[in-house]
Motif scaffolding. Structure first.
Motif, PDB file in Angstrom:
ATOM      1  N   ARG A   1       0.815  -1.222   0.000  1.00 10.13           N
ATOM      2  CA  ARG A   1       0.000   0.000   0.000  1.00 10.13           C
ATOM      3  C   ARG A   1       0.843   1.265   0.000  1.00 10.13           C
ATOM      4  O   ARG A   1       0.581   2.222   0.735  1.00 10.13           O
ATOM      5  CB  ARG A   1      -0.973   0.010   1.171  1.00 10.13           C
ATOM      6  CG  ARG A   1      -2.028  -1.066   1.070  1.00 10.13           C
ATOM      7  CD  ARG A   1      -3.096  -0.860   2.092  1.00 10.13           C
ATOM      8  NE  ARG A   1      -4.059  -1.961   1.995  1.00 10.13           N
ATOM      9  CZ  ARG A   1      -5.069  -2.119   2.817  1.00 10.13           C
ATOM     10  NH1 ARG A   1      -5.270  -1.268   3.797  1.00 10.13           N
ATOM     11  NH2 ARG A   1      -5.888  -3.135   2.673  1.00 10.13           N
ATOM     12  N   GLY A   2       1.887   1.254  -0.804  1.00  6.69           N
ATOM     13  CA  GLY A   2       2.733   2.424  -0.954  1.00  6.69           C
ATOM     14  C   GLY A   2       3.773   2.619   0.132  1.00  6.69           C
ATOM     15  O   GLY A   2       4.516   3.595   0.107  1.00  6.69           O
ATOM     16  N   ALA A   3       3.837   1.704   1.089  1.00  3.03           N
ATOM     17  CA  ALA A   3       4.821   1.819   2.171  1.00  3.03           C
ATOM     18  C   ALA A   3       5.879   0.734   2.040  1.00  3.03           C
ATOM     19  O   ALA A   3       5.583  -0.383   1.627  1.00  3.03           O
ATOM     20  CB  ALA A   3       4.135   1.694   3.527  1.00  3.03           C
ATOM     21  N   GLN A   4       7.101   1.059   2.381  1.00  2.00           N
ATOM     22  CA  GLN A   4       8.163   0.071   2.465  1.00  2.00           C
ATOM     23  C   GLN A   4       8.184  -0.429   3.904  1.00  2.00           C
ATOM     24  O   GLN A   4       8.154   0.361   4.849  1.00  2.00           O
ATOM     25  CB  GLN A   4       9.508   0.680   2.092  1.00  2.00           C
ATOM     26  CG  GLN A   4       9.585   1.106   0.653  1.00  2.00           C
ATOM     27  CD  GLN A   4      10.920   1.747   0.328  1.00  2.00           C
ATOM     28  OE1 GLN A   4      11.678   2.145   1.209  1.00  2.00           O
ATOM     29  NE2 GLN A   4      11.220   1.857  -0.942  1.00  2.00           N
TER      30      GLN A   4
ATOM     31  N   MET B   1       6.491   5.673   6.176  1.00  2.62           N
ATOM     32  CA  MET B   1       5.326   6.416   5.699  1.00  2.62           C
ATOM     33  C   MET B   1       5.771   7.829   5.354  1.00  2.62           C
ATOM     34  O   MET B   1       6.909   8.216   5.643  1.00  2.62           O
ATOM     35  CB  MET B   1       4.244   6.448   6.792  1.00  2.62           C
ATOM     36  CG  MET B   1       3.811   5.082   7.287  1.00  2.62           C
ATOM     37  SD  MET B   1       2.970   4.102   6.051  1.00  2.62           S
ATOM     38  CE  MET B   1       1.364   4.878   6.080  1.00  2.62           C
ATOM     39  N   ASP B   2       4.880   8.613   4.767  1.00  2.00           N
ATOM     40  CA  ASP B   2       5.216  10.009   4.440  1.00  2.00           C
ATOM     41  C   ASP B   2       5.624  10.787   5.689  1.00  2.00           C
ATOM     42  O   ASP B   2       6.465  11.677   5.624  1.00  2.00           O
ATOM     43  CB  ASP B   2       4.024  10.702   3.773  1.00  2.00           C
ATOM     44  CG  ASP B   2       3.754  10.165   2.374  1.00  2.00           C
ATOM     45  OD1 ASP B   2       4.698   9.640   1.742  1.00  2.00           O
ATOM     46  OD2 ASP B   2       2.607  10.270   1.916  1.00  2.00           O
ATOM     47  N   SER B   3       5.033  10.431   6.831  1.00  2.00           N
ATOM     48  CA  SER B   3       5.328  11.132   8.083  1.00  2.00           C
ATOM     49  C   SER B   3       6.594  10.632   8.773  1.00  2.00           C
ATOM     50  O   SER B   3       7.010  11.184   9.783  1.00  2.00           O
ATOM     51  CB  SER B   3       4.141  11.004   9.033  1.00  2.00           C
ATOM     52  OG  SER B   3       3.868   9.634   9.294  1.00  2.00           O
ATOM     53  N   GLY B   4       7.197   9.546   8.270  1.00  2.00           N
ATOM     54  CA  GLY B   4       8.423   9.016   8.855  1.00  2.00           C
ATOM     55  C   GLY B   4       8.320   7.534   9.163  1.00  2.00           C
ATOM     56  O   GLY B   4       7.429   6.842   8.670  1.00  2.00           O
TER      57      GLY B   4
END
Length: 66
Positions: A5-8, A35-38
């Motif tokens: 879902r777009g996360a590593q 995530m985008d937030s870290g």
């Protein structure tokens, strides 16, 4: 590393022999996702397995709420 879902997502694990019980280990692992937030850690999973090696996708993603 697993892509979901777009996360590593990576797994950090630690396995140590249990000196009181031959053939038994104390093991724990935790997934960490970017995530985008870290970085965000999952809950800590614990077990008694001495096995190391490949993990299933559920080990990477099942410890998070998506």
């Amino acid at each position: 590393m697993e892509q979901f879902r777009g996360a590593q997502v990576i797994i950090v694990s630690h396995v140590e022999a249990d000196p009181s019980t031959p053939g038994r280990c104390d093991s724990q692992y935790q997934a960490v996702r970017l995530m985008d937030s870290g970085l965000e850690p999952s809950i800590l999973a614990k077990g008694g397995s001495c096995m190391t090696g490949p993990l299933d996708q559920k080990d990477f993603v099942g410890l998070f709420t998506w």
